[in-house]
Design an enzyme around this catalytic site. Structure first.
Site, short mmCIF file in Angstrom:
data_model
loop_
_atom_site.label_atom_id
_atom_site.label_comp_id
_atom_site.label_asym_id
_atom_site.label_seq_id
_atom_site.Cartn_x
_atom_site.Cartn_y
_atom_site.Cartn_z
N LYS A 178 86.66 -81.05 20.16
CA LYS A 178 86.07 -79.80 20.66
C LYS A 178 85.38 -80.01 21.99
CE LYS A 178 85.25 -77.08 16.52
NZ LYS A 178 84.26 -76.40 15.67
N ASP A 208 78.82 -82.29 20.12
CA ASP A 208 79.79 -81.92 19.08
C ASP A 208 80.67 -83.12 18.78
OD1 ASP A 208 81.78 -80.56 17.44
OD2 ASP A 208 81.03 -78.71 18.33
N ASN A 224 74.14 -75.07 9.97
CA ASN A 224 73.60 -75.64 8.73
C ASN A 224 72.11 -75.92 8.87
OD1 ASN A 224 73.20 -78.77 9.28
ND2 ASN A 224 75.05 -78.10 10.34
N GLN A 266 89.61 -67.92 15.42
CA GLN A 266 89.27 -66.52 15.19
C GLN A 266 87.99 -66.13 15.93
OE1 GLN A 266 86.49 -66.56 12.99
NE2 GLN A 266 86.51 -64.71 11.71
N ARG A 267 87.18 -67.10 16.33
CA ARG A 267 85.91 -66.78 17.00
C ARG A 267 85.51 -67.76 18.10
NH1 ARG A 267 85.67 -69.32 12.58
NH2 ARG A 267 84.27 -71.06 12.21
N SER A 308 91.33 -72.68 11.89
CA SER A 308 90.39 -71.67 11.38
C SER A 308 89.23 -71.40 12.34
CB SER A 308 89.84 -72.11 10.02
OG SER A 308 89.04 -73.27 10.17
N ASN A 309 89.13 -72.19 13.42
CA ASN A 309 88.08 -71.95 14.43
C ASN A 309 88.47 -70.86 15.41
OD1 ASN A 309 87.66 -75.54 14.81
ND2 ASN A 309 86.64 -74.18 13.37
N CYS A 361 81.20 -71.36 -0.40
CA CYS A 361 82.23 -70.94 0.57
C CYS A 361 82.84 -69.60 0.20
CB CYS A 361 83.28 -72.02 0.77
SG CYS A 361 83.89 -72.78 -0.71
N CYS A 408 88.44 -75.06 -7.28
CA CYS A 408 88.02 -73.95 -6.42
C CYS A 408 88.62 -74.23 -5.05
CB CYS A 408 86.51 -73.81 -6.39
SG CYS A 408 85.64 -75.26 -5.77
#
Lengths: 101, 392
Positions: free
Chosen positions: B92, B68, B137, B78-79, B75-76, B194, B350
């Protein structure tokens, strides 16, 4: 005859968010055609411009990949379930991961 | 898996630690020693890699490799349960290493702070018993698949999307690989944007545990591996289904007459251009239709008449917006173009600039002359102009 078609999450945008829809036909090709007539936006997702199933969309009749049972000519019978299983990737979609989003 | 040249001996602390394994006949001392000798490589310490790393460490896998190069983002959290709030901004790899060692200091964590690519994958994979694919991905997915087949080690695979998961054990002798199942990746245009992404935070926990379970079974050599079949989970309806997977004799990587005998350029294979530069992004920059957040702010401050067109989805608009912007989701733009003034200066945006680039292309093709794309989208606006606009 009408059989159940299982719609995966990425394609539910084109089936009014329905998880399962019914479609008619004697074989897999006819069922798919009926499905795409009822939900025209699915066609571009499932078929390439030549009308062939896209190579990243797998179609299963019950638990069998139709590529091994006669492809679109595979006959369907009552109580069969057709599943569309596209490749999926990630919490951050591939478009994000590759900087395209 | 790991051939026991000399069995790894468990000390007293380890015997107590693993006692609930040792008293299962299928695991026992022999199985626990196999776990201690095993070398497992996880690709990514993200949604799937996080629970996999934690549980394999707790179970006593001796060596856990992690590839990694990313840093922990809010935002990571949450899981990605291997990282804590205090880890935001840290590597990480380091955060994962710390969590793993906190659970089980007997584990050797081998970190690879690099982006896995064709030049390093085979070297990194060498010496591992199996790879756990937690990638998000397609280029890396196909790279991991091919490198596993070429290295002759299994690929314990899972992927997730919103409420949906897939898992299988690929690359086993006589078993299929990912290319047998999906010969080609979807073209970039058909990959969800997204606005269509996202994942239920607990889902990678479930799918990661299926991967960890399969890894442990493979190491100890018990049970029936999730081979020649794929498990699908629809968490919204909480239904598991199993489909048959077959080894394709014509598979270009693992078939009878393979044509892919070395790693290839996976960005190119996935239609993303060489070196990871997306063709659309190249085209956009050539036409110089971009405007930065700072430049847009200057134009607005100078009193210039700029129409800000937000092409995101309503639920994104609800999270945060640029003042005075007007929402027309990209999908509705073709039939709502007449709402826009062709002579007016328009800046489309966007979340990150991808969808609005399509909107700019569409509008220019329809004869709009003064249309530009906000580079980096509302995230750039939040970074460079107005931090009160929340990022997501």
């Amino acid at each position: 005859m009408a059989i159940k078609v299982f719609i995966p999450t990425p394609l539910r945008a084109y089936t009014d968010r329905k998880v399962e829809v019914e479609a008619q036909g004697q074989d897999v090709g006819e069922v798919l055609e009926h499905l795409m007539q009822a939900h025209p936006q699915l066609r571009g997702q499932l078929m390439n411009p030549d009308g062939q199933l896209r190579s990243f969309v797998n179609v299963y009749l019950n638990d069998e990949d139709i590529r091994y049972t006669g492809s679109e000519k595979t006959p369907v019978k009552a109580n069969d379930t057709l599943s569309i299983v596209p490749s999926i990737a990630g919490g951050s979609p591939a478009a994000v991961a590759s900087g395209r989003c | 898996m790991a051939t026991a040249v000399e069995p790894a001996v468990l000390n007293k602390e380890e015997i107590l630690r693993y006692s609930r394994h040792l008293i299962i006949p299928e695991v026992g001392m022999e199985g626990q020693q196999k776990l201690k000798q095993a070398r497992v490589l996880t690709i990514g310490a993200g949604g799937l890699g996080a629970p996999v790393g934690l549980y394999l460490a707790a179970a006593g896998v001796g060596t856990i490799g992690i590839v990694d190069f990313d840093v922990v983002d809010f935002s990571n959290l949450q899981r990605q349960v291997i990282h804590a709030t205090a880890d935001v901004g840290r590597s990480k790899l380091e955060s994962a290493r710390e969590s793993i060692l906190a659970i089980n200091p007997n584990v050797e964590v081998v970190g690879y702070h690099t982006r896995l690519d064709s030049s390093n994958a085979l070297e990194i994979f060498r010496g591992y018993d199996m790879v756990i694919d937690g990638t998000d991905n397609f280029p890396t997915r196909y790279l991991v698949n091919d490198a596993c087949v070429l290295s002759g080690i299994p690929n314990v695979y899972a992927s997730i999307y919103r409420f949906e998961g897939q898992a299988s054990v690929l690359g086993l002798p006589d078993g299929p690989c990912y290319r047998c199942w999906y010969p080609e990746p979807p073209p970039p245009g058909l990959v969800p944007s997204c606005a269509e992404g996202g994942v239920l935070g607990v889902l990678p926990g479930i799918m990661g545990m299926i991967q960890a379970t399969e890894a442990i079974k493979l190491i100890i050599g018990i049970g029936e591996p999730l081979k020649n079949r794929v498990l699908l989970l629809d968490a919204l309806n909480m239904k598991f289904r199993e489909l048959k997977l077959r080894k394709n004799p014509n598979c270009p990587v693992c078939g009878d007459h393979p044509t892919v005998t070395a790693l290839i350029d996976y960005q190119e294979f996935c239609g993303l251009g060489r070196g990871g530069v997306a063709p659309a992004a190249e085209a956009a920059s050539e036409e110089s239709v971009e405007i930065t957040a700072g430049e847009l702010k200057q134009e607005l401050d100078a009193g210039k008449d700029v129409f800000i067109l937000d092409v995101r989805e309503p639920f994104e608009f609800a999270i945060g917006r640029i003042p005075n912007s007007v929402l027309i989701p990209l999908g509705e733009l073709p039939r709502r173009m007449e709402e826009l003034d062709r002579e007016r200066t328009i800046v489309a945006h966007c979340k990150m600039g991808g969808r609005s680039a399509k909107a700019v292309e569409m509008l220019r093709a329809a004869g709009f002359r003064h249309v530009r794309n906000l580079t980096g989208g509302i995230l750039a606006w939040s970074d460079q102009v107005d931090p009160s606009v929340p990022k997501y």
